[in-house]
Design a protein around this motif. Structure first.
Motif: not given
Length: 176
Positions: A127-140, A33-41
């Motif tokens: 890969e899907s975890l990275v994708d979700l975490l990168q766009k977390i503020d745009r999820l419905t 999980i840590s390796s999938c976090l967006p930068l600054g998180c």
């Protein structure tokens, strides 16, 4: 900025096999999980209050050594951590349901009972975890109406039972 991940009970995978094959090794999972976090998180990792000291201290040292991970005191208020987080990451624990109710995006890695609710997102792989975490503020996320419907549905399928005092709890009528 942080995401919250709460630890699960070790060695009970046979009881919780629906949480998937990642369940038995929490250290590996936290590292992934840590390796999938967006930068600054960061990833805040919190032990369940009732599980301490279930694990050896070397377990907690290993968690603390993972980059971008902060081990949170087990007595820290979980609701406050949820409210201030970017979102919840869980195999399927109660914290995901609580995150749903508090309007936070919830990323599940297992097959939680609440997985079909709005605002709950399944990460099948890193890969899907990275994708979700990168766009977390745009999820419905779930609306207030979605939350009310979910709570009402749970109420509809539940039943009345006594919890306390113990005499009422163990009565034949309550058991039935």
């Amino acid at each position: 900025r942080y995401f919250l991940f709460t630890l699960h009970i070790l060695n009970e995978w046979s009881n919780y096999s629906w949480m998937g094959l990642r369940y038995p090794n929490m250290i590996s999972l936290v590292r992934e999980i840590s390796s999938c976090l967006p930068l600054g998180c960061k990833l805040y990792v919190k032990e369940h209050t009732t599980n301490f000291p279930e694990k050896d201290f070397s377990f907690y040292r290993a968690i603390k050594a993972i980059p971008r991970v902060r081990l949170i005191d087990r007595h820290e208020n979980t609701m406050g951590l949820i409210k201030n987080s970017e979102g919840i990451i869980t195999l399927g624990g109660t914290v995901g349901w609580e995150g749903f109710l508090l309007g936070k995006p919830v990323v599940i890695l297992g097959k939680a009972w609440y997985r079909k609710l709005p605002g709950i997102f399944k990460a099948e792989c890193s890969e899907s975890l990275v994708d979700l975490l990168q766009k977390i503020d745009r999820l419905t996320l779930a609306t207030e109406d979605d939350k009310i419907k979910a709570i009402y549905s749970l109420y509809e399928i539940s039943f009345k039972a006594e919890r306390y005092p113990i005499v009422d709890l163990i009565s034949q009528e309550n058991i039935e």
